[in-house]
Write a protein that holds these residues in place. Structure first.
Motif, PDB file in Angstrom:
ATOM      1  N   GLY A   1      -0.959  15.569 -27.782  1.00  0.00           N
ATOM      2  CA  GLY A   1      -0.917  14.516 -26.763  1.00  0.00           C
ATOM      3  C   GLY A   1      -0.244  13.313 -27.666  1.00  0.00           C
ATOM      4  N   LYS A   2      -0.254  12.119 -27.072  1.00  0.00           N
ATOM      5  CA  LYS A   2       0.357  10.874 -27.495  1.00  0.00           C
ATOM      6  C   LYS A   2      -0.639  10.482 -28.821  1.00  0.00           C
ATOM      7  N   HIS A   3      -1.910  10.414 -28.886  1.00  0.00           N
ATOM      8  CA  HIS A   3      -2.700  10.279 -29.551  1.00  0.00           C
ATOM      9  C   HIS A   3      -3.669  11.375 -29.999  1.00  0.00           C
TER      10      HIS A   3
ATOM     11  N   THR B   1      -5.286  16.246 -23.081  1.00  0.00           N
ATOM     12  CA  THR B   1      -6.086  15.606 -21.718  1.00  0.00           C
ATOM     13  C   THR B   1      -4.814  15.992 -20.567  1.00  0.00           C
ATOM     14  N   GLN B   2      -4.886  16.000 -19.506  1.00  0.00           N
ATOM     15  CA  GLN B   2      -4.019  16.447 -18.374  1.00  0.00           C
ATOM     16  C   GLN B   2      -3.000  15.699 -18.348  1.00  0.00           C
ATOM     17  N   ASP B   3      -3.082  14.336 -18.677  1.00  0.00           N
ATOM     18  CA  ASP B   3      -2.292  13.129 -18.845  1.00  0.00           C
ATOM     19  C   ASP B   3      -1.386  13.077 -19.748  1.00  0.00           C
ATOM     20  N   GLY B   4      -1.757  13.875 -20.809  1.00  0.00           N
ATOM     21  CA  GLY B   4      -0.837  14.260 -22.312  1.00  0.00           C
ATOM     22  C   GLY B   4      -1.114  12.875 -23.066  1.00  0.00           C
ATOM     23  N   GLN B   5      -2.305  12.200 -22.802  1.00  0.00           N
ATOM     24  CA  GLN B   5      -2.586  11.221 -23.703  1.00  0.00           C
ATOM     25  C   GLN B   5      -3.181  11.551 -25.001  1.00  0.00           C
ATOM     26  N   LEU B   6      -3.921  12.532 -24.923  1.00  0.00           N
ATOM     27  CA  LEU B   6      -5.068  12.453 -26.088  1.00  0.00           C
ATOM     28  C   LEU B   6      -5.314  14.150 -26.357  1.00  0.00           C
ATOM     29  N   THR B   7      -5.029  14.561 -27.893  1.00  0.00           N
ATOM     30  CA  THR B   7      -5.521  15.920 -28.219  1.00  0.00           C
ATOM     31  C   THR B   7      -6.599  15.788 -28.978  1.00  0.00           C
ATOM     32  N   LEU B   8      -7.763  16.542 -28.644  1.00  0.00           N
ATOM     33  CA  LEU B   8      -8.864  16.647 -29.509  1.00  0.00           C
ATOM     34  C   LEU B   8      -8.904  17.559 -30.570  1.00  0.00           C
ATOM     35  N   LEU B   9      -9.367  17.368 -31.643  1.00  0.00           N
ATOM     36  CA  LEU B   9      -9.304  18.376 -32.602  1.00  0.00           C
ATOM     37  C   LEU B   9     -10.584  17.981 -33.783  1.00  0.00           C
ATOM     38  N   PRO B  10     -11.020  19.351 -34.199  1.00  0.00           N
ATOM     39  CA  PRO B  10     -11.974  19.170 -35.247  1.00  0.00           C
ATOM     40  C   PRO B  10     -11.300  18.951 -36.640  1.00  0.00           C
TER      41      PRO B  10
ATOM     42  N   GLU C   1     -20.206   6.320 -26.611  1.00  0.00           N
ATOM     43  CA  GLU C   1     -19.604   5.064 -25.906  1.00  0.00           C
ATOM     44  C   GLU C   1     -18.584   4.112 -26.698  1.00  0.00           C
ATOM     45  N   LYS C   2     -19.030   4.371 -27.949  1.00  0.00           N
ATOM     46  CA  LYS C   2     -17.908   3.422 -28.891  1.00  0.00           C
ATOM     47  C   LYS C   2     -16.631   4.292 -28.823  1.00  0.00           C
ATOM     48  N   VAL C   3     -16.421   5.633 -29.054  1.00  0.00           N
ATOM     49  CA  VAL C   3     -15.475   6.350 -28.816  1.00  0.00           C
ATOM     50  C   VAL C   3     -14.772   6.227 -27.668  1.00  0.00           C
ATOM     51  N   SER C   4     -15.432   6.143 -26.588  1.00  0.00           N
ATOM     52  CA  SER C   4     -14.755   6.015 -25.279  1.00  0.00           C
ATOM     53  C   SER C   4     -14.157   4.824 -25.248  1.00  0.00           C
ATOM     54  N   GLU C   5     -14.627   3.817 -25.886  1.00  0.00           N
ATOM     55  CA  GLU C   5     -14.100   2.348 -25.741  1.00  0.00           C
ATOM     56  C   GLU C   5     -12.716   2.540 -26.687  1.00  0.00           C
ATOM     57  N   LEU C   6     -12.749   3.119 -27.830  1.00  0.00           N
ATOM     58  CA  LEU C   6     -11.439   3.255 -28.725  1.00  0.00           C
ATOM     59  C   LEU C   6     -10.371   4.034 -27.921  1.00  0.00           C
TER      60      LEU C   6
ATOM     61  N   ASP D   1      -9.959   4.289 -24.500  1.00  0.00           N
ATOM     62  CA  ASP D   1      -9.616   3.487 -23.529  1.00  0.00           C
ATOM     63  C   ASP D   1      -8.471   2.457 -24.150  1.00  0.00           C
ATOM     64  N   GLU D   2      -8.885   1.945 -25.092  1.00  0.00           N
ATOM     65  CA  GLU D   2      -8.262   0.928 -25.822  1.00  0.00           C
ATOM     66  C   GLU D   2      -6.677   1.369 -26.219  1.00  0.00           C
ATOM     67  N   VAL D   3      -6.686   2.618 -26.670  1.00  0.00           N
ATOM     68  CA  VAL D   3      -5.340   3.267 -26.952  1.00  0.00           C
ATOM     69  C   VAL D   3      -4.703   3.817 -26.069  1.00  0.00           C
TER      70      VAL D   3
END
Length: 155
Positions: free
Chosen positions: A72-74, A108-117, A143-148, A150-152
């Motif tokens: 993803g983009k991020h 994610t479906q919108d291509g914005q974020l890839t989750l990696l360990p 909550e803090k990660v969700s804010e980050l 959302d910001e990017v």
């Protein structure tokens, strides 16, 4: 992989083909440029560096940092080392997987974020830690990660 990406990869291969021990710098250059190291280019790399395809594959698969598929983009990496686990990273990862609707190595479906360990960000004193793109963040909660995120992604 697009024609433009193939051209850029070939330029990286040419730039590293005579460098002693050039495989790791080459792999980093390719991933930094297009976001991953496509398996389809292993034969080109092996030929240019006088290595076998198995050797190239072995290095890519040994280092968790290298990806073989587009991302993803991020990129959000959640630390899974002992200190972070002791401070709640397993709960954090479960909440984020649920919120994002993805598992590790998915986008994610919108291509914005890839989750990696990741297995240690060197931020053990501030566990649990995550890295969003190239920035490490400590003492994280869902909550803090969700804010980050959302910001990017939406900011």
């Amino acid at each position: 992989m697009s024609h433009e990406q193939q051209t850029r990869i070939q330029a990286h291969i040419q730039a590293h083909r005579l460098v002693a021990g050039g495989l790791l710098p080459l792999l980093h250059a390719i991933q930094d440029d297009i976001g991953y190291v496509p398996e389809a280019i292993y034969p080109d790399i092996s030929s240019a560096l006088a290595l076998s395809v198995a050797e190239v594959h072995g290095v890519v698969s040994f280092y968790h940092h290298f990806r073989t598929h587009p991302v993803g983009k991020h990129i959000l990496q959640i630390c899974r080392a002992e200190s972070c686990q002791a401070m709640g990273s397993e709960k954090l990862e479960a909440e984020l997987k649920s919120r994002l609707g993805v598992d590790y190595h998915q986008t994610t479906q919108d291509g914005q974020l890839t989750l990696l360990p990741v297995y240690c960000l060197g931020n053990c004193g501030c566990s649990p830690a995550v890295m969003l793109d190239d920035e490490v963040h400590g003492r994280m909660s869902s909550e803090k990660v969700s804010e980050l995120i959302d910001e990017v992604c939406h900011g």
